[in-house]
Design a protein around this motif. Structure first.
Motif, PDB file in Angstrom:
ATOM      1  N   UNK A   1      31.481 -14.597  22.575  1.00 26.86           N
ATOM      2  CA  UNK A   1      31.075 -14.418  23.965  1.00 26.86           C
ATOM      3  C   UNK A   1      31.831 -15.373  24.879  1.00 26.86           C
ATOM      4  N   UNK A   2      31.994 -16.620  24.429  1.00 30.43           N
ATOM      5  CA  UNK A   2      32.717 -17.596  25.226  1.00 30.43           C
ATOM      6  C   UNK A   2      34.150 -17.136  25.456  1.00 30.43           C
ATOM      7  N   UNK A   3      34.795 -16.649  24.406  1.00 27.57           N
ATOM      8  CA  UNK A   3      36.169 -16.180  24.531  1.00 27.57           C
ATOM      9  C   UNK A   3      36.274 -14.997  25.467  1.00 27.57           C
ATOM     10  N   UNK A   4      35.323 -14.082  25.381  1.00 23.97           N
ATOM     11  CA  UNK A   4      35.349 -12.911  26.251  1.00 23.97           C
ATOM     12  C   UNK A   4      35.155 -13.300  27.712  1.00 23.97           C
ATOM     13  N   UNK A   5      34.234 -14.216  27.982  1.00 21.67           N
ATOM     14  CA  UNK A   5      33.985 -14.642  29.364  1.00 21.67           C
ATOM     15  C   UNK A   5      35.198 -15.391  29.914  1.00 21.67           C
ATOM     16  N   UNK A   6      35.685 -16.369  29.141  1.00 21.66           N
ATOM     17  CA  UNK A   6      36.836 -17.145  29.612  1.00 21.66           C
ATOM     18  C   UNK A   6      38.077 -16.265  29.740  1.00 21.66           C
ATOM     19  N   UNK A   7      38.328 -15.407  28.758  1.00 19.80           N
ATOM     20  CA  UNK A   7      39.482 -14.511  28.812  1.00 19.80           C
ATOM     21  C   UNK A   7      39.388 -13.546  29.979  1.00 19.80           C
ATOM     22  N   UNK A   8      38.191 -13.014  30.224  1.00 19.00           N
ATOM     23  CA  UNK A   8      37.992 -12.107  31.350  1.00 19.00           C
ATOM     24  C   UNK A   8      38.242 -12.805  32.679  1.00 19.00           C
ATOM     25  N   UNK A   9      37.743 -14.039  32.815  1.00 20.78           N
ATOM     26  CA  UNK A   9      37.934 -14.789  34.054  1.00 20.78           C
ATOM     27  C   UNK A   9      39.412 -15.094  34.287  1.00 20.78           C
ATOM     28  N   UNK A  10      40.078 -15.589  33.250  1.00 21.24           N
ATOM     29  CA  UNK A  10      41.497 -15.902  33.397  1.00 21.24           C
ATOM     30  C   UNK A  10      42.327 -14.648  33.617  1.00 21.24           C
ATOM     31  N   UNK A  11      41.976 -13.572  32.924  1.00 24.69           N
ATOM     32  CA  UNK A  11      42.692 -12.310  33.103  1.00 24.69           C
ATOM     33  C   UNK A  11      42.511 -11.758  34.501  1.00 24.69           C
ATOM     34  N   UNK A  12      41.292 -11.855  35.044  1.00 28.57           N
ATOM     35  CA  UNK A  12      41.039 -11.368  36.403  1.00 28.57           C
ATOM     36  C   UNK A  12      41.828 -12.184  37.419  1.00 28.57           C
ATOM     37  N   UNK A  13      41.837 -13.488  37.244  1.00 23.98           N
ATOM     38  CA  UNK A  13      42.583 -14.344  38.156  1.00 23.98           C
ATOM     39  C   UNK A  13      44.079 -14.036  38.099  1.00 23.98           C
ATOM     40  N   UNK A  14      44.609 -13.963  36.885  1.00 28.01           N
ATOM     41  CA  UNK A  14      46.033 -13.658  36.715  1.00 28.01           C
ATOM     42  C   UNK A  14      46.358 -12.269  37.264  1.00 28.01           C
ATOM     43  N   UNK A  15      45.512 -11.283  36.953  1.00 30.03           N
ATOM     44  CA  UNK A  15      45.738  -9.922  37.442  1.00 30.03           C
ATOM     45  C   UNK A  15      45.693  -9.840  38.954  1.00 30.03           C
ATOM     46  N   UNK A  16      44.789 -10.588  39.580  1.00 28.90           N
ATOM     47  CA  UNK A  16      44.705 -10.584  41.047  1.00 28.90           C
ATOM     48  C   UNK A  16      45.970 -11.163  41.664  1.00 28.90           C
ATOM     49  N   UNK A  17      46.464 -12.238  41.083  1.00 31.49           N
ATOM     50  CA  UNK A  17      47.690 -12.851  41.606  1.00 31.49           C
ATOM     51  C   UNK A  17      48.876 -11.906  41.440  1.00 31.49           C
ATOM     52  N   UNK A  18      49.010 -11.328  40.246  1.00 32.09           N
ATOM     53  CA  UNK A  18      50.118 -10.395  40.000  1.00 32.09           C
ATOM     54  C   UNK A  18      49.986  -9.168  40.906  1.00 32.09           C
ATOM     55  N   UNK A  19      48.766  -8.631  41.034  1.00 33.55           N
ATOM     56  CA  UNK A  19      48.543  -7.468  41.890  1.00 33.55           C
ATOM     57  C   UNK A  19      48.865  -7.749  43.345  1.00 33.55           C
TER      58      UNK A  19
END
Length: 170
Positions: free
Chosen positions: A28-46
């Motif tokens: 669960x920790x990995x999914x939450x942290x990965x989702x948060x970092x992925x969303x941040x990275x995706x927003x910047x790239x987008x």
């Protein structure tokens, strides 16, 4: 949605989700942290792409990050086991009429050098696997944040029999 709002949304998601990292099993920790970092990275790239669509990037990045983080966290769970923080979380589905007696412990549980000042020695114990017991050698563990006491695995009597409780931190 404009790029400032998208970036704000992604940063808010990262901050809120990042605060939850220490509260669950590694998967669960990995999914939450990965989702948060992925969303941040995706927003910047987008935002920086030709379409300037941070929201779509955040959504795609969050999903990909959650899957990747959950997979990595699950790998850690398989290697180290899950860290439980309460008896309710550590309670298994194993209910028996009477707890089976564990074998005698091995003769010696060798205490090694403490690897860190905060590390706590967890003495060896028999872990119930559902079909029998497996010996877990004593080892040092650094307690999770806000935890100080390790509660060893045990059987608890309930109305319908005995239930096995895995070791947990409190």
């Amino acid at each position: 949605m404009n790029k400032t709002a998208s970036l704000f949304l992604a940063l808010t998601l990262a901050a809120v989700s990042g605060g939850c990292v220490g509260t669950g099993p590694n998967t669960q920790q990995g999914a939450v942290a990965g989702g948060a970092l992925g969303a941040l990275t995706g927003a910047i790239i987008g935002n920086n792409s030709g379409s300037h669509n941070g929201a779509s990037g955040a959504l795609i990045g969050g999903i990909a990050g959650a899957i990747a983080g959950g997979t990595l966290g699950n790998s850690v769970d398989q290697q180290r086991g899950t860290i439980y923080r309460s008896e309710a979380d550590a309670t298994t589905n194993v209910v028996v009429a009477g707890p089976p007696a564990p074998p005698a412990p091995p003769a010696v549980d060798v205490v090694t050098v403490q690897p860190a000042p905060a590390a706590v020695w967890i003495g060896g114990y028999w872990m119930y696997t559902g079909g029998g017991y497996a010996w877990v050698r004593g080892h040092w563990e650094v307690p999770p944040p806000a935890c100080r006491v390790y509660v060893a695995p045990h059987w608890r009597h309930r109305r319908d029999g005995y239930v096995y409780i895995r070791g947990y931190w409190r």
